[in-house]
Design a protein around this motif. Structure first.
Motif, mmCIF file in Angstrom:
data_model
loop_
_atom_site.group_PDB
_atom_site.id
_atom_site.type_symbol
_atom_site.label_atom_id
_atom_site.label_comp_id
_atom_site.label_asym_id
_atom_site.label_seq_id
_atom_site.Cartn_x
_atom_site.Cartn_y
_atom_site.Cartn_z
ATOM 1 N N ASP A 77 0.823 -1.214 0.000
ATOM 2 C CA ASP A 77 0.000 0.000 0.000
ATOM 3 C C ASP A 77 0.850 1.254 0.000
ATOM 4 O OD1 ASP A 77 -2.210 -1.605 0.044
ATOM 5 O OD2 ASP A 77 -2.488 -1.513 2.224
ATOM 6 N N ARG A 78 2.079 1.167 0.465
ATOM 7 C CA ARG A 78 2.969 2.342 0.492
ATOM 8 C C ARG A 78 3.709 2.539 -0.824
ATOM 9 N NH1 ARG A 78 4.385 -0.311 5.469
ATOM 10 N NH2 ARG A 78 3.360 0.670 7.261
ATOM 11 N N THR A 79 3.552 1.607 -1.748
ATOM 12 C CA THR A 79 4.204 1.707 -3.059
ATOM 13 C C THR A 79 3.215 2.279 -4.074
ATOM 14 O OG1 THR A 79 5.586 -0.216 -2.560
ATOM 15 C CG2 THR A 79 5.402 0.445 -4.875
ATOM 16 N N ILE A 80 3.602 3.373 -4.721
ATOM 17 C CA ILE A 80 2.739 4.038 -5.714
ATOM 18 C C ILE A 80 3.015 3.423 -7.080
ATOM 19 C CG2 ILE A 80 2.102 6.213 -6.782
ATOM 20 C CD1 ILE A 80 3.030 7.609 -4.263
ATOM 21 N N LYS A 81 1.956 2.884 -7.702
ATOM 22 C CA LYS A 81 2.087 2.248 -9.001
ATOM 23 C C LYS A 81 1.413 3.099 -10.077
ATOM 24 C CE LYS A 81 2.195 -2.465 -7.148
ATOM 25 N NZ LYS A 81 1.571 -3.809 -7.204
ATOM 26 N N ALA A 82 2.097 3.284 -11.198
ATOM 27 C CA ALA A 82 1.523 4.014 -12.327
ATOM 28 C C ALA A 82 0.596 3.085 -13.090
ATOM 29 C CB ALA A 82 2.626 4.533 -13.240
ATOM 30 N N PRO A 83 -0.703 3.396 -13.182
ATOM 31 C CA PRO A 83 -1.632 2.499 -13.902
ATOM 32 C C PRO A 83 -1.438 2.527 -15.407
ATOM 33 C CG PRO A 83 -2.765 4.489 -13.191
ATOM 34 C CD PRO A 83 -1.392 4.556 -12.602
ATOM 35 N N PHE A 84 -0.769 3.550 -15.926
ATOM 36 C CA PHE A 84 -0.505 3.643 -17.364
ATOM 37 C C PHE A 84 0.734 4.500 -17.562
ATOM 38 C CE2 PHE A 84 -3.630 6.811 -16.097
ATOM 39 C CZ PHE A 84 -3.013 7.995 -16.480
ATOM 40 N N SER A 85 1.289 4.439 -18.762
ATOM 41 C CA SER A 85 2.464 5.249 -19.070
ATOM 42 C C SER A 85 2.047 6.695 -19.288
ATOM 43 C CB SER A 85 3.167 4.711 -20.318
ATOM 44 O OG SER A 85 3.557 3.368 -20.131
ATOM 45 N N ALA A 93 4.445 17.412 -2.828
ATOM 46 C CA ALA A 93 4.939 16.443 -1.851
ATOM 47 C C ALA A 93 6.452 16.534 -1.747
ATOM 48 C CB ALA A 93 4.519 15.037 -2.246
ATOM 49 N N ALA A 94 6.958 16.360 -0.535
ATOM 50 C CA ALA A 94 8.393 16.421 -0.266
ATOM 51 C C ALA A 94 8.782 15.228 0.585
ATOM 52 C CB ALA A 94 8.753 17.727 0.434
ATOM 53 N N PRO A 95 10.046 14.802 0.526
ATOM 54 C CA PRO A 95 10.484 13.673 1.357
ATOM 55 C C PRO A 95 10.238 13.947 2.843
ATOM 56 C CG PRO A 95 12.123 14.173 -0.317
ATOM 57 C CD PRO A 95 11.102 15.265 -0.371
ATOM 58 N N GLY A 96 9.678 12.958 3.518
ATOM 59 C CA GLY A 96 9.387 13.088 4.939
ATOM 60 C C GLY A 96 8.026 13.684 5.234
ATOM 61 N N MET A 97 7.297 14.067 4.209
ATOM 62 C CA MET A 97 5.983 14.679 4.411
ATOM 63 C C MET A 97 4.945 13.607 4.736
ATOM 64 S SD MET A 97 3.864 16.945 1.640
ATOM 65 C CE MET A 97 2.196 17.485 1.942
ATOM 66 N N LEU A 98 4.072 13.892 5.700
ATOM 67 C CA LEU A 98 3.019 12.970 6.077
ATOM 68 C C LEU A 98 1.867 13.099 5.080
ATOM 69 C CD1 LEU A 98 1.796 10.920 8.056
ATOM 70 C CD2 LEU A 98 0.858 12.858 9.345
ATOM 71 N N VAL A 99 1.521 11.967 4.476
ATOM 72 C CA VAL A 99 0.472 11.944 3.474
ATOM 73 C C VAL A 99 -0.680 11.101 3.993
ATOM 74 C CG1 VAL A 99 -0.139 11.346 1.110
ATOM 75 C CG2 VAL A 99 2.155 12.183 1.629
ATOM 76 N N ASN A 100 -1.850 11.683 4.038
ATOM 77 C CA ASN A 100 -3.030 10.963 4.504
ATOM 78 C C ASN A 100 -3.595 10.092 3.389
ATOM 79 O OD1 ASN A 100 -2.954 12.224 7.067
ATOM 80 N ND2 ASN A 100 -4.016 14.026 6.219
ATOM 81 N N PRO A 101 -4.293 9.030 3.744
ATOM 82 C CA PRO A 101 -4.905 8.182 2.706
ATOM 83 C C PRO A 101 -5.893 8.973 1.850
ATOM 84 C CG PRO A 101 -4.909 7.055 4.830
ATOM 85 C CD PRO A 101 -4.479 8.473 5.097
ATOM 86 N N GLY A 102 -5.804 8.793 0.535
ATOM 87 C CA GLY A 102 -6.691 9.470 -0.391
ATOM 88 C C GLY A 102 -6.229 10.841 -0.825
ATOM 89 N N ALA A 103 -5.128 11.347 -0.284
ATOM 90 C CA ALA A 103 -4.640 12.676 -0.650
ATOM 91 C C ALA A 103 -3.923 12.610 -1.994
ATOM 92 C CB ALA A 103 -3.697 13.217 0.414
ATOM 93 N N ALA A 104 -4.155 13.624 -2.862
ATOM 94 C CA ALA A 104 -3.493 13.703 -4.163
ATOM 95 C C ALA A 104 -2.096 14.273 -3.989
ATOM 96 C CB ALA A 104 -4.300 14.572 -5.117
ATOM 97 N N ILE A 105 -1.110 13.556 -4.462
ATOM 98 C CA ILE A 105 0.270 14.009 -4.323
ATOM 99 C C ILE A 105 0.905 14.347 -5.674
ATOM 100 C CG2 ILE A 105 0.638 12.767 -2.174
ATOM 101 C CD1 ILE A 105 1.995 10.565 -3.762
ATOM 102 N N ALA A 106 0.312 13.914 -6.766
ATOM 103 C CA ALA A 106 0.872 14.200 -8.090
ATOM 104 C C ALA A 106 -0.194 13.912 -9.130
ATOM 105 C CB ALA A 106 2.127 13.365 -8.365
ATOM 106 N N THR A 107 0.056 14.368 -10.358
ATOM 107 C CA THR A 107 -0.824 14.085 -11.492
ATOM 108 C C THR A 107 -0.041 13.303 -12.536
ATOM 109 O OG1 THR A 107 -0.276 16.197 -12.545
ATOM 110 C CG2 THR A 107 -2.222 16.134 -11.108
#
Length: 339
Positions: A77-85, A93-107
């Motif tokens: 669950d902690r590994t972000i997988k790209a569903p498509f190229s 988002a920055a290293p060490g930042m706390l990310v809540n479930p469901g939060a958008a971190i990138a597009t």
């Protein structure tokens, strides 16, 4: 997460550290529980240790295996997988930042093909079909037209707007089109290829349309060879010079009025449905100063400028009508634009 701005990723996992402390600890617990169970099972088989103790060690090993599986699932669950190229856009988002479930971190965008949803009025549903070609323009590229096709049509109409939503796809190999851009979509209902003439060449009278077609004068008519004394052209008509500068013998031309059927108008042209052929020559302008069957001669054939300062107009038109007023002629050619 090791992702940078506008970095392109294939369909895979974003790089992340291998393993975690919880997984290593759980794997160690599994090995220890398995070793204890094996030892107590051997003792129980030889009758030295009670069988209940061996069963207890087996239960501890099964619990250690279950704990390991839970830790591995959490690590997934902690590994972000790209569903498509695609391309990763800006991220806060920055290293060490706390990310809540469901939060958008990138597009992540796949811009090789741009899909556009647009409404189509109900009265044009009969024109729509899958694969129908269309064009689009964008404010960012006003001089560029993008070509695409309809990929899918919704099965329902919007009861408020009485329109159906169509989805179009536009190839975007160079990436100029961006998600979220405003596109103006145009659908050609049909392409009509008929002759067209300038608007100034059409005469509208009593609800009918006419054009002055340039034809040869019949024998015996004024302006035709032998039609006037001495073979001279009538008053107001331009004579054609011969090899020595004198009048040139040849068929005389007159403007004959023909009824035509007109169609669409576009960019100063009128579509001709019937009454004229592509090879016909007509009077392009000045039709209000010429009468039917008036003699005419093509501009450019009326002679060149001589020593007396008199000469013919520039090529491309016709000199015709009383008083020598000049008229331009044009062939009835050129397809009309899309309907």
């Amino acid at each position: 997460m090791a992702a940078s701005r506008s970095r392109r990723f294939r369909r895979s996992c974003i790089p992340s550290p291998r393993g975690s402390a919880s997984i290593v600890q759980a794997e160690s617990a599994v090995k220890l529980a398995k070793s204890n169970w094996d030892r107590w099972q051997q003792l129980a088989d030889r009758g030295i240790a009670p069988a209940a103790t061996a069963e207890q060690m087996k239960s501890q090993w099964e619990q250690a295996v279950a704990t390991l599986n839970v830790n591995k699932a959490r690590a997934g669950d902690r590994t972000i997988k790209a569903p498509f190229s695609g391309i990763v856009g800006l991220t806060d988002a920055a290293p060490g930042m706390l990310v809540n479930p469901g939060a958008a971190i990138a597009t992540l965008d796949d811009v090789t093909v741009i899909r556009v949803d647009f409404p189509v009025p109900e009265q044009f549903i009969s024109v729509l079909r899958d694969g129908l070609p269309l064009t689009a323009t964008a404010d960012a590229y006003p001089a560029t037209t993008f070509s695409g096709h309809i990929a899918k049509i919704d099965t329902r109409l919007d009861p408020a707007t009485r329109s159906v939503t169509a989805r179009a796809e536009f190839p975007n190999p160079d990436g100029r089109l961006k998600p979220g851009m405003l596109l103006r979509v145009s659908i050609d209902r049909a392409v009509r290829k008929n002759p067209a003439v300038p608007e100034s060449a059409v005469i509208f009278e009593s609800g009918e349309a006419y054009a002055l077609k340039i034809e040869r004068a019949p024998p015996g008519q004024a302006g035709a060879p032998g039609g006037a004394p001495g073979g001279r052209p009538p008053q107001g008509a331009a004579a054609r010079p011969g090899a020595n500068g004198g009048p040139q013998a040849g068929p005389a031309l007159i403007a004959v009025r023909h009824a035509i059927q007109t169609g669409l108008r576009q960019d100063g042209l009128v579509e001709i449905l019937s009454g004229l052929a592509i090879s016909d020559r007509i009077v392009a302008d000045g039709t209000n100063r010429i009468r039917p069957n008036d003699p005419v001669s093509l501009v450019g054939q009326a002679g060149r400028r001589g020593q007396n300062g008199q000469g013919a107009p520039a090529p491309g038109g016709a000199a015709a009508g009383p008083g020598g007023a000049q008229r331009r002629d044009a062939p009835a050619a050129g397809p009309a634009g899309p309907a």
